[in-house]
Design a protein around this motif. Sequence first.
Motif, PDB file in Angstrom:
ATOM      1  N   THR A  46      48.145 -38.655  -1.078  1.00 35.99           N
ATOM      2  CA  THR A  46      48.436 -37.525  -0.188  1.00 35.99           C
ATOM      3  C   THR A  46      47.029 -36.801   0.193  1.00 35.99           C
ATOM      4  N   SER A  47      45.914 -37.244  -0.258  1.00 38.37           N
ATOM      5  CA  SER A  47      44.698 -36.412   0.277  1.00 38.37           C
ATOM      6  C   SER A  47      43.668 -37.565  -0.066  1.00 38.37           C
ATOM      7  N   HIS A  48      42.279 -37.287   0.433  1.00 38.40           N
ATOM      8  CA  HIS A  48      41.208 -37.902   0.216  1.00 38.40           C
ATOM      9  C   HIS A  48      40.289 -37.172  -0.374  1.00 38.40           C
ATOM     10  N   TYR A 130      52.706 -43.399   7.936  1.00 40.51           N
ATOM     11  CA  TYR A 130      54.019 -42.643   7.583  1.00 40.51           C
ATOM     12  C   TYR A 130      53.924 -41.143   7.976  1.00 40.51           C
ATOM     13  N   ASP A 131      55.122 -40.472   8.208  1.00 38.88           N
ATOM     14  CA  ASP A 131      54.962 -39.012   8.382  1.00 38.88           C
ATOM     15  C   ASP A 131      55.293 -38.177   7.060  1.00 38.88           C
ATOM     16  N   LYS A 132      55.752 -38.922   5.962  1.00 38.25           N
ATOM     17  CA  LYS A 132      55.864 -38.396   4.695  1.00 38.25           C
ATOM     18  C   LYS A 132      55.117 -39.304   3.729  1.00 38.25           C
TER      19      LYS A 132
END
Length: 150
Positions: A46-48, A130-132
């Motif tokens: 969800t993040s880097h 993906y957008d989710k």
Amino acid sequence: MYKKSKPIKIISSLFILVLALFIGTNSAFASVHITNFSGTTKESTTSHPKNYHHFYSSKDTVNVKFKVDKFIKTHKNKRVYIEVQKSNGFFWSTKATKSVTNTSQISFNVNAGEGDYRLVIYDAVERTGYDKPPLYYAKSSKYSGSVTGL
């Protein structure tokens, strides 16, 4: 009591002066080990996330040696970035950025003056498209290195 003659006093004084200059100039040019660092980048979809290693250098130039010990989890792009940042008291500015794509050690110098530094280490981001969630492919790498003041 034993009394020294004037020529012996002058020779002794000159010897001490030369010795002090020799020691002073050699220590000014000597390299100084600052720190060793190691870690593992965190995997996230969800993040880097980034890893930070802080240090202070009393020398104007720092030499960074960096090695990826193992690419633990990866996708197509095996790449780890290392940034050298310096603080001006309010903000961190990037002085150098290098990328590593294999497990060989790299070495580079940064001439940014005396002060507070940090290393920022992170895996290259690969989006899933993906957008989710999951937005990113999970990646993780184990690394190590050292910093020396020159």
